[in-house]
Design a protein around this motif. Structure first.
Motif, PDB file in Angstrom:
ATOM      1  N   LYS A 107      -7.347  -7.981  19.814  1.00 55.60           N
ATOM      2  CA  LYS A 107      -8.553  -8.650  20.304  1.00 55.60           C
ATOM      3  C   LYS A 107      -9.396  -7.707  21.151  1.00 55.60           C
ATOM      4  O   LYS A 107     -10.627  -7.724  21.075  1.00 55.60           O
ATOM      5  N   ALA A 108      -8.742  -6.881  21.950  1.00 57.77           N
ATOM      6  CA  ALA A 108      -9.472  -5.928  22.776  1.00 57.77           C
ATOM      7  C   ALA A 108     -10.206  -4.920  21.902  1.00 57.77           C
ATOM      8  O   ALA A 108     -11.362  -4.568  22.171  1.00 57.77           O
ATOM      9  N   LEU A 109      -9.550  -4.461  20.834  1.00 53.59           N
ATOM     10  CA  LEU A 109     -10.190  -3.536  19.902  1.00 53.59           C
ATOM     11  C   LEU A 109     -11.347  -4.215  19.186  1.00 53.59           C
ATOM     12  O   LEU A 109     -12.426  -3.630  19.025  1.00 53.59           O
ATOM     13  N   ALA A 110     -11.143  -5.461  18.764  1.00 54.20           N
ATOM     14  CA  ALA A 110     -12.202  -6.204  18.077  1.00 54.20           C
ATOM     15  C   ALA A 110     -13.413  -6.384  18.979  1.00 54.20           C
ATOM     16  O   ALA A 110     -14.563  -6.223  18.545  1.00 54.20           O
ATOM     17  N   ALA A 111     -13.175  -6.715  20.241  1.00 52.80           N
ATOM     18  CA  ALA A 111     -14.278  -6.904  21.189  1.00 52.80           C
ATOM     19  C   ALA A 111     -15.049  -5.613  21.384  1.00 52.80           C
ATOM     20  O   ALA A 111     -16.286  -5.619  21.482  1.00 52.80           O
ATOM     21  N   ARG A 112     -14.326  -4.503  21.426  1.00 52.13           N
ATOM     22  CA  ARG A 112     -14.994  -3.200  21.580  1.00 52.13           C
ATOM     23  C   ARG A 112     -15.838  -2.879  20.344  1.00 52.13           C
ATOM     24  O   ARG A 112     -16.984  -2.451  20.462  1.00 52.13           O
ATOM     25  N   LEU A 113     -15.263  -3.083  19.156  1.00 49.37           N
ATOM     26  CA  LEU A 113     -15.999  -2.808  17.924  1.00 49.37           C
ATOM     27  C   LEU A 113     -17.212  -3.724  17.783  1.00 49.37           C
ATOM     28  O   LEU A 113     -18.251  -3.317  17.259  1.00 49.37           O
ATOM     29  N   ALA A 114     -17.070  -4.960  18.246  1.00 47.48           N
ATOM     30  CA  ALA A 114     -18.168  -5.925  18.142  1.00 47.48           C
ATOM     31  C   ALA A 114     -19.376  -5.521  18.971  1.00 47.48           C
ATOM     32  O   ALA A 114     -20.488  -5.974  18.711  1.00 47.48           O
ATOM     33  N   GLN A 115     -19.168  -4.655  19.971  1.00 43.71           N
ATOM     34  CA  GLN A 115     -20.265  -4.172  20.797  1.00 43.71           C
ATOM     35  C   GLN A 115     -20.960  -2.957  20.184  1.00 43.71           C
ATOM     36  O   GLN A 115     -21.997  -2.515  20.667  1.00 43.71           O
ATOM     37  N   GLY A 116     -20.368  -2.420  19.116  1.00 48.56           N
ATOM     38  CA  GLY A 116     -20.927  -1.241  18.480  1.00 48.56           C
ATOM     39  C   GLY A 116     -22.119  -1.575  17.598  1.00 48.56           C
ATOM     40  O   GLY A 116     -22.510  -2.732  17.451  1.00 48.56           O
ATOM     41  N   ALA A 117     -22.689  -0.539  17.004  1.00 49.11           N
ATOM     42  CA  ALA A 117     -23.855  -0.706  16.137  1.00 49.11           C
ATOM     43  C   ALA A 117     -23.396  -1.114  14.737  1.00 49.11           C
ATOM     44  O   ALA A 117     -22.818  -0.294  14.021  1.00 49.11           O
ATOM     45  N   PRO A 118     -23.650  -2.354  14.327  1.00 49.22           N
ATOM     46  CA  PRO A 118     -23.151  -2.846  13.039  1.00 49.22           C
ATOM     47  C   PRO A 118     -23.587  -2.035  11.827  1.00 49.22           C
ATOM     48  O   PRO A 118     -22.790  -1.828  10.901  1.00 49.22           O
ATOM     49  N   VAL A 119     -24.834  -1.588  11.826  1.00 48.60           N
ATOM     50  CA  VAL A 119     -25.316  -0.819  10.665  1.00 48.60           C
ATOM     51  C   VAL A 119     -24.573   0.504  10.565  1.00 48.60           C
ATOM     52  O   VAL A 119     -24.110   0.898   9.487  1.00 48.60           O
ATOM     53  N   ALA A 120     -24.437   1.209  11.680  1.00 49.43           N
ATOM     54  CA  ALA A 120     -23.733   2.489  11.677  1.00 49.43           C
ATOM     55  C   ALA A 120     -22.270   2.299  11.289  1.00 49.43           C
ATOM     56  O   ALA A 120     -21.717   3.077  10.495  1.00 49.43           O
TER      57      ALA A 120
END
Length: 258
Positions: free
Chosen positions: A191-204
């Motif tokens: 979940k912590a990894l998912a939350a971090r990835l969710a803050q990233g740039a979706p297109v990139a």
């Protein structure tokens, strides 16, 4: 939508889907159909940027295909409603990261679905294996293709021809998993990894995954062409403007996936 074989919880920026098919979380038709529907639904939901796939309970992530569905004679033309390979390929080529949170052991199709995911987190007490040969059958949901690409031909053949599993330390040393985590903490880490990835740039993120997946199917020269093409898509996005601007303004970037 409602699911019969998955327990689905939507969090901020991601969704957690637990295979719920006791006693072994076997990947029967019901599970595969639910997973396929979840992938379709999450693709259309801009609020979902990551999927965490886990199994109910802490003993097994999944013991693989539901043997009761293919053991014995079957009438000719009696094909399954959905193929495991189709669902697993959809995961591998999915434009949003999929994390396998393996809080328990994975065998057969359970290992194969994890191989299709983009991240694999494994409990330190768990094992991973492809034991099909012990039943007189073979991996048929991508195991013979994804496993050698991930850990090399020699070790992959050893695993598949003996049917012997790897413990968590071995799985990590051969690069089969990203990280080994103390039992009971795998889902929290995922979940912590998912939350971090969710803050990233979706297109990139989407285009990076596309470049890597497609590039591995061809030569380096052709892969560079793929990279150039996806870079053009990223550079044209609003996120590519927001990122540098936020950096210069010393604030957190607000990526919209546009």
């Amino acid at each position: 939508m409602s699911y019969t074989k998955l327990v689905v919880e939507k969090e901020d920026g991601y969704v957690v889907a637990a295979i719920n098919h006791p006693p072994a979380n076997a990947l029967g038709q019901g599970v595969l159909m639910d997973l396929n529907a979840l992938l379709d639904e999450s693709l259309e939901d801009p609020e979902i940027r990551v999927i965490v796939l886990t199994g109910s309970g802490e003993k097994l992530f999944s013991a693989g295909a539901d043997i009761t569905e293919f053991a014995g004679d079957k009438p000719k033309g009696n094909k399954p409603k959905i193929e495991g390979n189709d669902v697993f390929s959809k995961i591998e080529n999915y434009p949003k990261p999929v994390i396998a949170a393996m809080q328990g052991s994975a065998y057969g199709g359970g290992t194969e679905i994890s191989l299709a995911c983009h991240f694999r987190l494994l409990a330190d007490t768990a094992k991973v294996g492809l034991p099909e040969v012990k039943l007189g059958i073979m991996p048929g949901w991508g195991g013979t293709q994804r496993l050698p690409r991930l850990i090399g031909k020699t070790k992959a053949l050893e695993m598949m021809l003996t049917g012997d599993p790897l413990n968590s330390a071995e799985a990590l040393s051969f690069g089969l998993v990203n990280k080994v985590i103390p039992a009971g903490q795998v889902l929290a880490e995922a979940k912590a990894l998912a939350a971090r990835l969710a803050q990233g740039a979706p297109v990139a993120i989407r285009e990076i995954m596309k470049a890597v997946t497609k590039g591995l199917e061809t030569t380096t020269e052709e892969g560079i062409k793929i990279e150039k093409a996806v870079c053009a898509v990223v550079d044209a996005s609003a996120d590519a403007t927001e990122g540098p601007r936020a950096f210069l303004e010393k604030r957190k970037a607000n990526f919209q996936g546009k």
